[in-house]
Write a protein that holds these residues in place. Sequence first.
Motif, PDB file in Angstrom:
ATOM      1  N   VAL A 177      -7.466  10.777   1.738  1.00  0.00           N
ATOM      2  CA  VAL A 177      -8.758  10.171   1.416  1.00  0.00           C
ATOM      3  C   VAL A 177      -9.344   9.503   2.654  1.00  0.00           C
ATOM      4  O   VAL A 177      -8.635   9.221   3.620  1.00  0.00           O
ATOM      5  CB  VAL A 177      -8.619   9.147   0.269  1.00  0.00           C
ATOM      6  CG1 VAL A 177      -8.185   9.845  -1.009  1.00  0.00           C
ATOM      7  CG2 VAL A 177      -7.635   8.041   0.643  1.00  0.00           C
ATOM      8  N   PRO A 178     -10.653   9.219   2.656  1.00  0.00           N
ATOM      9  CA  PRO A 178     -11.276   8.595   3.836  1.00  0.00           C
ATOM     10  C   PRO A 178     -10.754   7.186   4.096  1.00  0.00           C
ATOM     11  O   PRO A 178     -10.383   6.459   3.168  1.00  0.00           O
ATOM     12  CB  PRO A 178     -12.774   8.559   3.457  1.00  0.00           C
ATOM     13  CG  PRO A 178     -12.936   9.549   2.349  1.00  0.00           C
ATOM     14  CD  PRO A 178     -11.639   9.560   1.613  1.00  0.00           C
ATOM     15  N   THR A 179     -10.755   6.821   5.363  1.00  0.00           N
ATOM     16  CA  THR A 179     -10.443   5.446   5.784  1.00  0.00           C
ATOM     17  C   THR A 179     -11.521   5.023   6.783  1.00  0.00           C
ATOM     18  O   THR A 179     -11.276   4.988   7.997  1.00  0.00           O
ATOM     19  CB  THR A 179      -9.049   5.355   6.424  1.00  0.00           C
ATOM     20  OG1 THR A 179      -8.885   6.449   7.352  1.00  0.00           O
ATOM     21  CG2 THR A 179      -7.953   5.412   5.389  1.00  0.00           C
TER      22      THR A 179
ATOM     23  N   GLU B 261      -6.041   2.360  -1.351  1.00  0.00           N
ATOM     24  CA  GLU B 261      -5.557   1.460  -2.396  1.00  0.00           C
ATOM     25  C   GLU B 261      -5.835   2.018  -3.786  1.00  0.00           C
ATOM     26  O   GLU B 261      -4.958   1.987  -4.667  1.00  0.00           O
ATOM     27  CB  GLU B 261      -6.209   0.087  -2.233  1.00  0.00           C
ATOM     28  CG  GLU B 261      -5.756  -0.651  -0.984  1.00  0.00           C
ATOM     29  CD  GLU B 261      -6.537  -1.930  -0.764  1.00  0.00           C
ATOM     30  OE1 GLU B 261      -6.738  -2.673  -1.746  1.00  0.00           O
ATOM     31  OE2 GLU B 261      -6.964  -2.192   0.381  1.00  0.00           O
ATOM     32  N   SER B 262      -7.052   2.534  -3.989  1.00  0.00           N
ATOM     33  CA  SER B 262      -7.379   3.069  -5.320  1.00  0.00           C
ATOM     34  C   SER B 262      -6.545   4.306  -5.626  1.00  0.00           C
ATOM     35  O   SER B 262      -6.105   4.500  -6.768  1.00  0.00           O
ATOM     36  CB  SER B 262      -8.876   3.390  -5.417  1.00  0.00           C
ATOM     37  OG  SER B 262      -9.259   4.364  -4.470  1.00  0.00           O
TER      38      SER B 262
ATOM     39  N   GLU C   3       2.635  -1.992   4.285  1.00  0.00           N
ATOM     40  CA  GLU C   3       2.029  -3.260   3.875  1.00  0.00           C
ATOM     41  C   GLU C   3       1.021  -3.120   2.730  1.00  0.00           C
ATOM     42  O   GLU C   3       0.821  -4.060   1.965  1.00  0.00           O
ATOM     43  CB  GLU C   3       1.338  -3.907   5.075  1.00  0.00           C
ATOM     44  CG  GLU C   3       2.282  -4.267   6.210  1.00  0.00           C
ATOM     45  CD  GLU C   3       1.545  -4.583   7.499  1.00  0.00           C
ATOM     46  OE1 GLU C   3       0.298  -4.716   7.460  1.00  0.00           O
ATOM     47  OE2 GLU C   3       2.203  -4.698   8.562  1.00  0.00           O
ATOM     48  N   VAL C   4       0.386  -1.969   2.627  1.00  0.00           N
ATOM     49  CA  VAL C   4      -0.655  -1.768   1.607  1.00  0.00           C
ATOM     50  C   VAL C   4      -0.161  -0.878   0.477  1.00  0.00           C
ATOM     51  O   VAL C   4      -0.244  -1.231  -0.701  1.00  0.00           O
ATOM     52  CB  VAL C   4      -1.933  -1.169   2.243  1.00  0.00           C
ATOM     53  CG1 VAL C   4      -2.974  -0.871   1.164  1.00  0.00           C
ATOM     54  CG2 VAL C   4      -2.511  -2.112   3.294  1.00  0.00           C
ATOM     55  N   LEU C   5       0.352   0.311   0.830  1.00  0.00           N
ATOM     56  CA  LEU C   5       0.684   1.302  -0.193  1.00  0.00           C
ATOM     57  C   LEU C   5       2.012   1.003  -0.899  1.00  0.00           C
ATOM     58  O   LEU C   5       2.111   1.107  -2.129  1.00  0.00           O
ATOM     59  CB  LEU C   5       0.725   2.690   0.450  1.00  0.00           C
ATOM     60  CG  LEU C   5       0.691   3.899  -0.483  1.00  0.00           C
ATOM     61  CD1 LEU C   5      -0.485   3.838  -1.443  1.00  0.00           C
ATOM     62  CD2 LEU C   5       0.641   5.192   0.325  1.00  0.00           C
ATOM     63  N   LYS C   6       3.020   0.631  -0.150  1.00  0.00           N
ATOM     64  CA  LYS C   6       4.348   0.387  -0.728  1.00  0.00           C
ATOM     65  C   LYS C   6       4.318  -0.678  -1.839  1.00  0.00           C
ATOM     66  O   LYS C   6       4.885  -0.454  -2.927  1.00  0.00           O
ATOM     67  CB  LYS C   6       5.337   0.002   0.366  1.00  0.00           C
ATOM     68  CG  LYS C   6       6.745  -0.368  -0.100  1.00  0.00           C
ATOM     69  CD  LYS C   6       7.647  -0.597   1.118  1.00  0.00           C
ATOM     70  CE  LYS C   6       8.995  -1.174   0.715  1.00  0.00           C
ATOM     71  NZ  LYS C   6       8.949  -2.634   0.493  1.00  0.00           N
TER      72      LYS C   6
END
Length: 445
Positions: A104-106, A120-121, A149-152
């Motif tokens: 997905v875009p970042t 995140e979504s 830090e974000v996905l896990k």
Amino acid sequence: MTTNTELNQTAKDLLNKIEDRNATIGVVGLGYVGLPLAVEKAKAGYKVIGFDVQQSRVDQVNQGINYIGDVVDAELKEITESGQFKATTDYSLIKDVDAVAICVPTPLDTYQQPDTSYVESSGKEIAKNMHPGMLIVLESTTYPGTTEEVLKPILESTGLKVGTDFFLAYSPERVDPGNKHYNTKNTPKVVGGITPACTDIAASLYKSVLEGDVHQVSSPAVAEMEKILENTFRHINIALANEMAILCDRMGIDVWEVIDAAATKPYGFMPFYPGPGLGGHCIPIDPFYLTWKAREYNYHTRLIELAGEINNAMPEFVVDRAMKVLNEEKKALNGAKVLVLGIAYKKDIDDMRESPALLIVDALEKAGADWTVADPYVEQFKLNGEMVKTVPYDEKSLEEADLVLITTDHSNYDYDMIARKSKVIFDTRNALKDHKDKAKKYIRL
């Protein structure tokens, strides 16, 4: 697949599914990265489900209609008609997959900070529907630390533990739209997992799909950083080429001849070329993920930011130079007929993301120029909230233009005709290097 890593039964079962091609693979995001990846996984014998929030994309995929240049139309049609690949907006079907890639875009927000909301979504949708024995791989380009830090934390909020119940890795996309030699299948892949088991399982999947080497690294952060390094390397070297172009212009030296001469050295030099500015979703954006992250460590990435200033100033330099070229013809930019060749950010594709040509056209509009855009790959584009149609170019439009401005060097332009029929040509891509002797007046960046 042999591995030196101690694997639990959950990992062994998943590896067996991958080796036997019994695993169902999910791909979240069916854009320039996700769709080619999904196609290659289906071609490798896996059943693939593509997930996207855009119903139009889902409908096109399920009808076998291709919208990405790096995907072969016939291959997409074959795998969709056979049922090997299907697309959906229903994220609950993630419960049916054994492995899922997030593509997905970042983007950057208005403050030049990374926007990880799409990651995140996607993670939250996966978490709602995940089960033990799943592999999740993030492919979106991002700053070092995102996977861990974000996905896990999102995925472990389910109560499942990474490395034991499910497996999480980062493997950066390496997509170069329009590249005739390297594509998703034959480009080497870098993989870094949270645990050694995560790395091994992710690498096993990619090895079963791709022809390129799979290089395993010690952590997702290493893989995330190497991707930023790749694009920062190009970002900075292009800035150097652009700065040389500006200086050479003032000194009356041909920068293209300078670079060609330097490129004869067989060691210690790699040619990079100037242009009207940086485009695409990678080079103009990715280095600033690192700039943002560096602040957390009390470090200021001066070289990256300076390179950004130089590259971002190129569209303005191009318009200023165009104004001077017209002045030499005793014409003002205000009211001049300017034919712009190319609105895509690079040759032979329809991608306009971050295209410097958009900034150039906007500046021409503000200066009062009577401009039109010809681009065989783009039918229309948005400028200041309004849709603008591109026009075909021909001998008449070339002859009537006070200035022909080449901003994208598409291969299918008739450069011989452009050289012969145009009054004045300003070439920002060195596209007319083999035809410049036929031009009445030819200036290149």
